[in-house]
Scaffold this active site. Structure first.
Site, PDB file in Angstrom:
ATOM      1  CG  HIS A 111      14.371   5.463  -6.891  1.00 57.05           C
ATOM      2  ND1 HIS A 111      14.455   6.767  -6.417  1.00 57.05           N
ATOM      3  CD2 HIS A 111      13.064   5.133  -6.867  1.00 57.05           C
ATOM      4  CE1 HIS A 111      13.233   7.193  -6.130  1.00 57.05           C
ATOM      5  NE2 HIS A 111      12.375   6.229  -6.391  1.00 57.05           N
ATOM      6  CD  GLU A 144      19.491  15.960 -20.470  1.00 55.00           C
ATOM      7  OE1 GLU A 144      18.792  16.983 -20.504  1.00 55.00           O
ATOM      8  OE2 GLU A 144      20.184  15.567 -21.433  1.00 55.00           O
TER       9      GLU A 144
HETATM   10  C1  GRF Z   1      18.990   4.721  -0.447  1.00 57.01           C
HETATM   11  O1  GRF Z   1      17.726   4.253  -0.064  1.00 57.01           O
HETATM   12  C2  GRF Z   1      19.055   4.936  -1.944  1.00 57.01           C
HETATM   13  O2  GRF Z   1      18.286   4.036  -2.672  1.00 57.01           O
HETATM   14  C3  GRF Z   1      18.478   6.326  -2.082  1.00 57.01           C
HETATM   15  O3  GRF Z   1      18.967   7.038  -0.969  1.00 57.01           O
HETATM   16  C4  GRF Z   1      19.252   6.127   0.080  1.00 57.01           C
HETATM   17  C5  GRF Z   1      20.686   6.343   0.442  1.00 57.01           C
HETATM   18  O4  GRF Z   1      21.077   5.589   1.555  1.00 57.01           O
HETATM   19  N1  GRF Z   1      18.843   6.904  -3.355  1.00 57.01           N
HETATM   20  P1  GRF Z   1      22.631   5.424   1.886  1.00 57.01           P
HETATM   21  O5  GRF Z   1      23.198   6.834   2.005  1.00 57.01           O
HETATM   22  O6  GRF Z   1      23.257   4.658   0.774  1.00 57.01           O
HETATM   23  O7  GRF Z   1      22.671   4.700   3.200  1.00 57.01           O
END
Ligand code: GRF
Length: 207
Positions: A111, A144
């Site tokens: 995240h 969850e």
């Molecule tokens: C990333 O910033 C990740 O942290 C978030 O969604 C984005 C996905 O980017 N969950 P990618 O598809 O890996 O380039």
């Protein structure tokens, strides 16, 4: 030590998946990629994985009547691949409690914020709106509680004057690409111990 069999779930660009795939190509990396699942037929990451000859599948939610039916289809692909770990990498679907429980302590997410700050959508814009001077990225076990699972690893990234959400996102993304393979390696190597909702990182065994 035998490599852990890793499945990666994506929905879009797939740059974190690419970082994991690149890391897993190293002979001493403790995981190997055995399945890639995209929830979007036109995901750029899916096209890339197929072009690389990786075992990539699309499971289109449109084809399933319910969340559980969709999750069941994902789980079947993971079972066929004999997956042991799941890495969510820009996977834009909330998984059912049954799926989350089944993969407890074996499913990771990344995240783009320093959790527990700025959960949910557009965390980079949330960070700018809050005026924080440091943001970053977090790898955590999936529970969850959306974006609320036990934290495995984090990297701090500065917020710069005049940043747009896009500029901050790009800076954080570069940190993500280093953080995720490292955090996944800790889990695959059995060095991330989950207990009482917190993760302890064990020292590497002496070689
Ligand atoms: C990333 O910033 C990740 O942290 C978030 O969604 C984005 C996905 O980017 N969950 P990618 O598809 O890996 O380039």
């Amino acid at each position: 030590m035998a490599k852990k069999r890793l499945a990666i779930l994506i929905s879009g660009r797939g740059s974190n998946m690419m970082a994991l795939v690149a890391a897993a190509r190293a002979p001493d990396y403790p995981a190997e990629v055995v399945a890639i699942v995209s929830s979007q037929p036109d995901a750029a990451g899916l096209a890339w994985a197929r072009a690389e000859g990786l075992p990539a599948t699309c499971i289109d939610p449109e084809a399933y009547a319910s969340r559980q039916a969709f999750d069941g289809a994902v789980d079947r692909v993971l079972a066929e691949a004999d997956a042991e770990l799941v890495a969510l990498a820009g996977f834009m679907r909330i998984l059912s409690p049954q799926f989350v429980r089944k993969w407890h302590a074996r499913q990771l997410n990344i995240h783009p914020s320093l959790l527990p700050a700025f959960k949910g959508l557009n965390p980079q814009a949330q960070a700018l709106a809050a005026g924080v001077k440091i943001s970053g990225c977090t790898v955590h076990f999936v529970t969850e509680d959306l974006d609320g699972g036990p934290i495995i690893a984090q990297t701090a990234v500065p917020v710069c004057e005049g940043d747009t959400a896009q500029a901050l996102a790009a800076r954080i993304l570069r940190a993500e690409h280093a953080l995720y393979p490292g955090a996944l390696a800790l889990v695959a190597a059995g060095r991330a111990r989950l207990s009482d909702g917190r993760v302890t990182i064990l020292a590497a065994a002496a070689t």
